[in-house]
Design a protein around this motif. Structure first.
Motif: not given
Length: 304
Positions: A49-56
């Motif tokens: 799921g996180l691979s499709f997001t931008s998050w620091d």
């Protein structure tokens, strides 16, 4: 009387579990399954799921779709070298270390003198972590006071075994194989001990020599061990991280996918979404190899 006895035996055979039995089974099975979901599959699905997001890791999560994968393939120069290095690692362990471990297992299984001693010495590297193996490689292959360069006796022009990008990957694969060979040897040795001696005797009576007996009788019998060794080899190759990180943090020819994941998720510029995309690629590669290998092995066993 015989009918009553049969009925009683049938009742004993079909005895229902009590609530206590069901509760015990539920606890014994439920806890491992829950831990597996929380520790393994939960983080794996979260990474997808996180691979499709931008998050620091601190601020808000922003959906970016497939941009991480597109940037990974097109604009990340370290990605393709890391993929190539991981594939080389799999090939080296699978085609060099694993057959050599099988060869050692066959020699020890023949009952050579001091076989217990050889078995212990060859298995000893398995108890070491790859990080320790990396530090040992530095002591052996270092340019300053490395044992190998000291033996070569050329202090003015030492070979940079760990700094030269043309050879350092091969040195690390050789060091990892030193550890992997002992593991494979023990697995195959256990499999060889379980081979029925009557099969070998029957092959000898039919006129087969030792080589024919091994490849046509012994090795097919080791098919379940081959499955285990194949899966372990792929896993060991793809999760290689600490040995190269201990040498130069996975730089200058030692780039691996596991190193790129670490650099992007917990590095100075934390890019959890981008690092998760690399982790998903690594997961896909490992599942592809393992599933293909298992299907081929199980299909071959079914045909026999």
């Amino acid at each position: 009387m015989p009918q009553k006895t049969a009925r009683r035996a049938g009742r004993r055979a079909t005895r229902r579990f009590t609530r206590r039995d069901i509760a015990v089974l539920g606890v014994l099975l439920g806890i491992p399954v829950l831990l597996d979901i929380v520790i393994v599959w939960g983080p794996a699905l979260a990474s997808v799921g996180l691979s499709f997001t931008s998050w620091d890791g601190i601020g808000d999560i922003h959906w970016v779709g497939g941009d991480n994968y597109e940037n990974l393939v097109q604009d990340y120069p370290a990605f393709w070298p890391a993929v190539r290095h991981n594939l080389l690692w799999i090939a080296f362990l699978g085609l060099v270390a694993t057959p050599f471990g099988l060869f050692l297992a066959v020699l020890i299984d023949r009952g050579i003198r001091f076989s217990r001693f050889y078995q212990s010495v060859l298995y000893m590297p398995v108890v070491l972590s790859l990080a320790v193996v990396g530090f040992m490689a530095q002591l052996l292959l270092g340019t300053d006071q490395g044992v190998v360069n000291t033996i070569l006796n050329d202090p003015h022009d030492p070979v940079d075994w760990l700094g030269d990008s043309d050879i350092n990957l091969w040195m690390m694969m050789l060091a990892a194989s030193w550890r992997h060979t002992g593991y494979v040897m023990i697995l195959y040795l256990a499999g060889l001990k379980s081979v029925d001696p009557a099969l070998k005797e029957a092959a000898a009576i039919d006129g087969a020599n030792e080589r024919q007996t091994f490849f046509r009788v012994t090795l097919p019998t080791l098919r379940p061990v081959n499955v285990i060794v194949g899966v372990i080899t792929v896993i060991e190759a793809l999760r290689a991280f600490d040995i190269v990180y201990a040498v130069n943090k996975g730089r200058n020819g030692l780039e691996l996918l596991s190193v790129l994941i670490t650099d992007n998720i917990i590095g100075e510029a934390s890019r959890i979404g981008f690092g998760s995309a690399i982790a998903v690629v690594l997961l896909g590669v490992s599942l592809g190899f393992i599933v293909t290998f298992l299907v081929q092995e199980l299909r071959g066993a079914r045909e026999k």
